[in-house]
Design a protein around this motif. Structure first.
Motif, PDB file in Angstrom:
ATOM      1  N   SER A  83       0.650  -1.286  -0.031  1.00 11.80           N
ATOM      2  CA  SER A  83      -0.114   0.150  -0.271  1.00 11.80           C
ATOM      3  C   SER A  83       1.101   1.257  -0.108  1.00 11.80           C
ATOM      4  CB  SER A  83      -1.151   0.060   1.276  1.00 11.80           C
ATOM      5  OG  SER A  83      -0.155   0.125   2.539  1.00 11.80           O
ATOM      6  N   ASN A  84       2.183   1.084   0.121  1.00  9.19           N
ATOM      7  CA  ASN A  84       3.077   2.255   0.208  1.00  9.19           C
ATOM      8  C   ASN A  84       3.486   2.577  -1.292  1.00  9.19           C
ATOM      9  OD1 ASN A  84       4.897   4.412   0.477  1.00  9.19           O
ATOM     10  ND2 ASN A  84       6.310   3.016   1.871  1.00  9.19           N
ATOM     11  N   PRO A  85       3.191   3.633  -1.691  1.00  7.58           N
ATOM     12  CA  PRO A  85       3.767   4.282  -3.158  1.00  7.58           C
ATOM     13  C   PRO A  85       4.796   4.959  -3.207  1.00  7.58           C
ATOM     14  CG  PRO A  85       2.071   6.004  -2.205  1.00  7.58           C
ATOM     15  CD  PRO A  85       2.408   4.641  -1.228  1.00  7.58           C
ATOM     16  N   TYR A  86       5.592   4.901  -1.982  1.00  4.90           N
ATOM     17  CA  TYR A  86       6.743   5.631  -2.024  1.00  4.90           C
ATOM     18  C   TYR A  86       7.873   4.819  -1.628  1.00  4.90           C
ATOM     19  CZ  TYR A  86       3.386   9.339  -0.838  1.00  4.90           C
ATOM     20  OH  TYR A  86       2.413  10.114  -0.884  1.00  4.90           O
ATOM     21  N   PRO A  87       9.110   4.975  -2.254  1.00  4.02           N
ATOM     22  CA  PRO A  87      10.189   4.117  -1.999  1.00  4.02           C
ATOM     23  C   PRO A  87      10.864   4.050  -0.642  1.00  4.02           C
ATOM     24  CG  PRO A  87      11.166   5.996  -3.080  1.00  4.02           C
ATOM     25  CD  PRO A  87       9.578   6.185  -2.861  1.00  4.02           C
ATOM     26  N   LEU A  88      10.429   5.133   0.270  1.00  4.80           N
ATOM     27  CA  LEU A  88      10.744   5.096   1.468  1.00  4.80           C
ATOM     28  C   LEU A  88       9.776   4.613   2.402  1.00  4.80           C
ATOM     29  CD1 LEU A  88      12.664   8.588   1.763  1.00  4.80           C
ATOM     30  CD2 LEU A  88      13.753   6.402   2.025  1.00  4.80           C
ATOM     31  N   MET A  89      10.191   4.183   3.735  1.00  3.40           N
ATOM     32  CA  MET A  89       9.053   3.640   4.693  1.00  3.40           C
ATOM     33  C   MET A  89       9.722   3.835   6.084  1.00  3.40           C
ATOM     34  SD  MET A  89       7.660  -0.663   5.135  1.00  3.40           S
ATOM     35  CE  MET A  89       6.532  -0.498   6.406  1.00  3.40           C
ATOM     36  N   LEU A  90       8.938   4.595   6.697  1.00  4.21           N
ATOM     37  CA  LEU A  90       9.345   4.690   8.110  1.00  4.21           C
ATOM     38  C   LEU A  90       8.633   3.637   8.994  1.00  4.21           C
ATOM     39  CD1 LEU A  90      10.673   6.136  10.630  1.00  4.21           C
ATOM     40  CD2 LEU A  90       8.656   7.433  10.834  1.00  4.21           C
ATOM     41  N   LEU A  91       9.499   2.667   9.562  1.00  2.00           N
ATOM     42  CA  LEU A  91       9.012   1.402  10.219  1.00  2.00           C
ATOM     43  C   LEU A  91       9.377   1.581  11.608  1.00  2.00           C
ATOM     44  CD1 LEU A  91       7.778  -1.446  10.343  1.00  2.00           C
ATOM     45  CD2 LEU A  91      10.065  -2.295   9.802  1.00  2.00           C
ATOM     46  N   GLU A  92       8.324   1.958  12.500  1.00  2.00           N
ATOM     47  CA  GLU A  92       8.232   1.902  14.043  1.00  2.00           C
ATOM     48  C   GLU A  92       8.186   0.652  14.762  1.00  2.00           C
ATOM     49  OE1 GLU A  92       5.479   4.957  15.119  1.00  2.00           O
ATOM     50  OE2 GLU A  92       6.910   6.398  14.886  1.00  2.00           O
ATOM     51  N   ILE A  93       9.084   0.311  15.517  1.00  2.00           N
ATOM     52  CA  ILE A  93       9.083  -1.155  16.063  1.00  2.00           C
ATOM     53  C   ILE A  93       8.864  -0.722  17.711  1.00  2.00           C
ATOM     54  CG2 ILE A  93      10.087  -3.444  16.542  1.00  2.00           C
ATOM     55  CD1 ILE A  93       9.169  -3.075  13.701  1.00  2.00           C
ATOM     56  N   ASN A  94       7.574  -1.147  18.394  1.00  2.00           N
ATOM     57  CA  ASN A  94       7.526  -0.838  19.546  1.00  2.00           C
ATOM     58  C   ASN A  94       7.985  -2.038  20.438  1.00  2.00           C
ATOM     59  OD1 ASN A  94       6.055  -0.565  22.077  1.00  2.00           O
ATOM     60  ND2 ASN A  94       4.391   0.813  20.970  1.00  2.00           N
ATOM     61  N   LEU A  95       8.603  -1.680  21.494  1.00  2.00           N
ATOM     62  CA  LEU A  95       9.166  -2.737  22.047  1.00  2.00           C
ATOM     63  C   LEU A  95       8.653  -2.848  23.607  1.00  2.00           C
ATOM     64  CD1 LEU A  95      13.116  -1.976  21.535  1.00  2.00           C
ATOM     65  CD2 LEU A  95      11.610  -3.682  20.306  1.00  2.00           C
ATOM     66  N   LYS A  96       7.523  -2.314  23.880  1.00  2.00           N
ATOM     67  CA  LYS A  96       6.950  -2.193  25.218  1.00  2.00           C
ATOM     68  C   LYS A  96       6.786  -3.570  25.849  1.00  2.00           C
ATOM     69  CE  LYS A  96       1.977  -2.032  24.026  1.00  2.00           C
ATOM     70  NZ  LYS A  96       0.906  -1.138  24.290  1.00  2.00           N
ATOM     71  N   ASN A  97       6.679  -4.522  25.230  1.00  2.00           N
ATOM     72  CA  ASN A  97       6.323  -5.706  25.837  1.00  2.00           C
ATOM     73  C   ASN A  97       7.643  -6.283  26.538  1.00  2.00           C
ATOM     74  OD1 ASN A  97       3.804  -6.066  25.288  1.00  2.00           O
ATOM     75  ND2 ASN A  97       4.126  -6.632  23.204  1.00  2.00           N
ATOM     76  N   TYR A  98       8.880  -5.664  26.232  1.00  2.00           N
ATOM     77  CA  TYR A  98      10.180  -6.283  26.378  1.00  2.00           C
ATOM     78  C   TYR A  98      10.974  -5.185  27.232  1.00  2.00           C
ATOM     79  CZ  TYR A  98       8.920  -9.608  22.971  1.00  2.00           C
ATOM     80  OH  TYR A  98       8.165 -10.515  22.372  1.00  2.00           O
ATOM     81  N   SER A  99       9.947  -4.115  27.863  1.00  2.00           N
ATOM     82  CA  SER A  99      10.852  -3.079  28.482  1.00  2.00           C
ATOM     83  C   SER A  99      11.683  -3.422  29.656  1.00  2.00           C
ATOM     84  CB  SER A  99       9.598  -2.237  29.248  1.00  2.00           C
ATOM     85  OG  SER A  99      10.008  -1.097  29.898  1.00  2.00           O
TER      86      SER A  99
END
Length: 480
Positions: free
Chosen positions: A84-100
């Motif tokens: 669904s991303n028409p752009y070459p760049l992607m900001l991928l946020e990875i949430n680590l709260k379960n391993y705080s």
């Protein structure tokens, strides 16, 4: 009479030798004589946006690592986002709260690995941001100790480094609301420096790191002097530490990015300067490291003319495609008015900014220098302009292609062109050696072909008519 004969013979011998030498010299000159005619190609710039990597708008996606999920679930989620991303760049946020306050599990690492594999297959360039909070509750969500964050960095690096060709930038220090290094338990400069140094030690040198403000960057590096060309791309921390600004153009202070006190020679590196101070610092620094983020809050600083001026001075190469919608819509409803000769005059402000984010190459001038008898090779002088806001921070392979108009066959000549040296809103001149004596007589088209080693995509030039071509014409060469 007998005395004159030797003189006559000597004279005849001298004439014979001179004539023979002249004939030999004439033959040598004739055999080396090569006439070259050269006509440069048109340098007219197009107003089209270019589909090139590592630049432009990006789309965001966020995923929470959890032992309740299977790696296949993460892969499917990422595949859907890439599609669904028409752009070459992607900001991928990875949430680590379960391993705080625990180690990151093997299952979680496998999930991350599967996602980055999908991004690689989709030829995305990932801006990666690890965080513990995206609900504005970083103070309670972050690990209880700094060593725990360092352990997470060490563990995650084993996966991230496998995908160093795909991961372009790693933003932030894992801390703060939305990973933006604010409202954090670890906002002290010494703590920030420790986290960045851990990232520098563990994360591949091929991946850029990024912090939120110029003052933080200076404080980490303990210097007020921006990165120089001599250290750029060397693999040191200074050469890979870049900026991201999620308050871009939001106010005179860019929502806390800048301060109100002018920088002085006696200022400490970690002190914030005024807007003009920090724009000048970014102008120098971001010739060599990326700068991007998201614009926010409709105000005079993101009115079109002001926005273009500041985005250009900051050398911005990437922006959020969705935030702030009010600012993006303002640009879409504004009209760019350049000079009479400006090909962009009359287009929307949004289209102008979109086309100029990052690098935008145009073959501008070319000429050939060749002495028909003396030279073994011809010298091609080539000027490439970059009308974009910034440099490219990835080195591409650049070849010169000679194509015979008689046979249609092409010859590839590797060049030493380093595209990273072509600064935004500037141009660079290159001198290329061409072995014309190895070519058969006839007419050849001379073109450039630039390619990204990771995506295998060809880099498109903004010369009119060649915006989607694998090559861009430089000139026409005729050997007689």
């Amino acid at each position: 009479m007998k005395k004159k004969l030797p003189i006559i013979l000597h004279s005849l011998f001298f004439i014979f030798c001179f004539t023979l030498a002249a004939l030999i010299l004439h033959h040598l000159i004739s055999s080396r004589y090569l006439k070259i005619e050269y006509t440069p190609s048109s340098s007219e710039e197009s107003s089209q946006d270019l589909d090139n990597p590592y630049r432009g708008f990006y789309q965001m996606g966020g995923y929470i690592l959890s032992d309740k999920e299977k790696p296949k679930t993460a892969a499917n989620w990422c595949k859907k986002n890439c599609t669904s991303n028409p752009y070459p760049l992607m900001l991928l946020e990875i949430n680590l709260k379960n391993y705080s306050d625990s180690d990151i599990s093997t299952n979680a690492l496998t999930q991350l690995d599967k996602m980055l594999t999908v991004c690689t297959q989709a030829k995305k360039q990932v801006i990666l941001r690890f965080l513990y909070d995206w609900d504005g509750k970083a103070l309670s969500a972050e690990p209880s100790s700094l060593p725990q964050i360092k352990k997470h960095i060490s563990r995650l690096s084993t996966v991230v480094n496998k995908h160093s060709d795909c991961v372009y930038i790693l933003q932030g220090t894992f801390t703060g609301n939305n990973g933006e290094m604010n409202n954090s338990n670890y906002g002290d400069l010494n703590q920030i420096r420790q986290i960045i140094e851990e990232l520098d030690n563990d994360i591949s040198r091929e991946i850029y790191l990024a912090v939120r403000t110029p003052a933080q960057l200076r404080g980490i590096l303990r210097t007020s002097t921006p990165l120089s060309s001599s250290e750029a791309y060397s693999g040191t921390l200074a050469s890979r530490l870049s900026l991201f600004n999620d308050g871009m153009l939001g106010s005179v202070y860019d929502l806390g990015t800048y301060g109100s006190t002018p920088l002085k020679s006696s200022s400490k590196p970690e002190e914030q300067g005024t807007r003009s101070d920090e724009l000048l610092f970014q102008y120098k620094l971001c010739q060599y490291v990326p700068n991007g983020g998201e614009v926010t809050v409709d105000n005079e600083y993101n009115d079109l003319d002001n926005a273009i001026s500041d985005l250009s001075q900051m050398h911005v190469s990437y922006l959020n495609s969705e935030h702030d919608e009010a600012v993006l819509n303002k640009w879409k409803n504004s009209t760019y008015t350049g000079s009479d000769t400006d090909v962009f005059s009359g287009c929307s402000g949004y289209d102008y900014i979109s086309a100029h984010l990052g690098y935008r190459y145009v073959v501008q001038q070319s000429s050939i220098d060749f002495h028909s008898v003396l030279d073994d090779t011809a010298t091609l002088y080539l000027t490439i302009a970059n009308t974009g806001f910034s440099s490219a921070y990835t080195k591409y392979t650049t070849d010169m292609i000679l194509t015979s108009k008689d046979t249609g066959k092409s010859k590839k000549v590797e060049t030493a062109i380093d595209n990273r040296s072509i600064a935004g809103n500037d141009f660079s001149e290159f001198k290329l050696s061409l072995d014309v004596r190895s070519l058969k007589k006839g007419t050849y088209t001379v073109s450039l072909r630039m390619k990204d080693p990771y995506t295998k995509n060809y880099i498109h030039f903004a010369n009119k008519g060649y915006e989607k071509s694998k090559t861009v014409p430089v000139g026409t060469l005729t050997l007689q």
